[in-house]
Enzyme design. Sequence first.
Site, short mmCIF file in Angstrom:
data_model
loop_
_atom_site.label_atom_id
_atom_site.label_comp_id
_atom_site.label_asym_id
_atom_site.label_seq_id
_atom_site.Cartn_x
_atom_site.Cartn_y
_atom_site.Cartn_z
N GLU A 165 32.98 48.06 -33.92
CA GLU A 165 31.82 47.45 -33.26
C GLU A 165 30.52 48.14 -33.69
O GLU A 165 29.49 47.49 -33.91
CB GLU A 165 31.98 47.51 -31.74
CG GLU A 165 33.12 46.60 -31.27
CD GLU A 165 33.47 46.84 -29.80
OE1 GLU A 165 33.63 45.86 -29.07
OE2 GLU A 165 33.62 48.00 -29.38
N HIS B 64 36.95 28.27 -40.62
CA HIS B 64 36.37 27.98 -39.29
C HIS B 64 37.12 28.73 -38.18
O HIS B 64 37.16 28.28 -37.04
CB HIS B 64 36.40 26.48 -38.99
CG HIS B 64 35.88 25.64 -40.11
ND1 HIS B 64 34.56 25.32 -40.27
CD2 HIS B 64 36.53 25.10 -41.18
CE1 HIS B 64 34.41 24.58 -41.36
NE2 HIS B 64 35.59 24.45 -41.94
N LYS C 72 42.78 50.17 -21.69
CA LYS C 72 41.92 49.80 -22.81
C LYS C 72 41.98 50.78 -23.98
O LYS C 72 42.01 51.99 -23.82
CB LYS C 72 40.45 49.70 -22.36
CG LYS C 72 40.16 48.56 -21.42
CD LYS C 72 40.52 47.18 -21.97
CE LYS C 72 39.51 46.69 -22.98
NZ LYS C 72 38.21 46.40 -22.34
N SER D 204 38.37 53.26 -21.95
CA SER D 204 37.46 52.79 -20.94
C SER D 204 37.43 53.80 -19.81
O SER D 204 38.43 54.45 -19.53
CB SER D 204 37.93 51.43 -20.43
OG SER D 204 37.43 51.19 -19.13
#
Length: 466
Positions: A303, A169, A296, A290
């Site tokens: 992704e 979980h 970043k 970024s």
Amino acid sequence: MAKKGNKTSRPREASGIRKGRFKGGMDPEFASFNASISFDKRLYKEDIQGTIAHVTMLAAQGIIDPDEGRIIQDGLTQVLGDIEKGRLEFRDDLEDIHINIEEALRAKIGDIAGKAHTARSRNDQVALDLRMYIRNQSRLIMRELMAVAEGLIAKSENSLDLIMPGYTHLQRAQPVRLSHHLMAYFQMFRRDWERFRDATVRMDEMPLGSAALAGTTFPIDRDMVAELLDFSRVTSNSMDSVADRDFAAEFLFNSCMVMMHLSRLAEELILWSSSEFGFCSLPDAFCSGSSIMPQKKNPDACELIRAKTGRVYGDLIALLTVLKALPLAYNKDLQEDKEPVFDATDTVHGSLTIMSGLIAGLEFDGDRMLNAASDPQIAATDLADRLVQEGIPFREAHARVGAMIRSQTESTKIRFGSVPSPEEMVEARRHRGGTGRAGVIGQIREAKAFLKKNAEKRTPETSHSG
Ligand code: ARG
């Protein structure tokens, strides 16, 4: 080339396969709607290999003259060379790869080219081409799966003593070795490899000779063609042979499974490399920045793998939907089988290749992981197990430790007295398949044996160059 939308360019004379039955050329809008050459040109190699084998058989059986057979074969070899050198311009008005190649052959050797299509239809031709294409691509994917598997094994061996929290979980559950976690992914990719292998065995049947649907009146030798094209056997039913795309659906399902596994791994890497976890850093070469936030380093590769999984699922559903209401035998709907297969092929190749690079460049932060695994609550199961060793039934032990945690959570600070260390806890699980050192070493040994055994079976990408 027929220009899209150019209504004035309808040829007045019927030509090519329209010669005879048709009064004139096709409506140009329909011609481009009907044409598949923009995507099925990918099948050029398989198409030429198949035709060369077919013509070899026709000549051997005396169905065409052996000298003409040789002329056709030489011509096809030249067409193959032209395509590979980018010298053949595919034409929309010639519909598909089959007619484009036939016409390119005619331009080289004249009307003898028309004899290659004796005892054959585009229906069995395209069924063969797609089978061969999927067979080749499956072998490539199997190799890429092996590379990912090798990368996981190497990382596991190098990080045998790094301990991290295992999760259920997404809550800290019990400590595990990082290598144990990574080897779980090995198991997924091993099964994927086996699934592709099983599918290539099942699809190892040669459909040519089925012609349009009912077979052919010529005295063909299908076994000879099967042997020339490296198939183990011929298909058993000509109607099934031209209508069947099970092998393509199975290939797509297997591709979905690979993507699903890659996506789960990608998701873990995204979490682990976040500042919240800080368990690993991804290689710079596979991250992007970024445009506004200088700090970043984004896990774009992961992704994209996660997102592209969805498009491969879409490819499978697209094909299953094309197939679901088709009467026997061939229907033009089947032309819509190719784009999903090609899209999935590209996506799986790309994703596996990127994941191999990502895995090789992963760097783990053993201290951060150990720190997270030292959370005393993570020892709850082991504390309950201790009570069981003192003779208390497990359910009762579970309740007692649970109550202790509740009272301590309320007083904000958790103190358990003598809590086993993460090392002690992982080592306490020393059975086969467990996270103890010996168990993980055993998994790695078995994994290497699997790679070694199947490395020998890795077959070349194309088994026949014609
Ligand atoms: N381009 C077609 C396909 O991909 C080839 C078979 C065409 N057969 C036919 N009867 N029109 O399915």
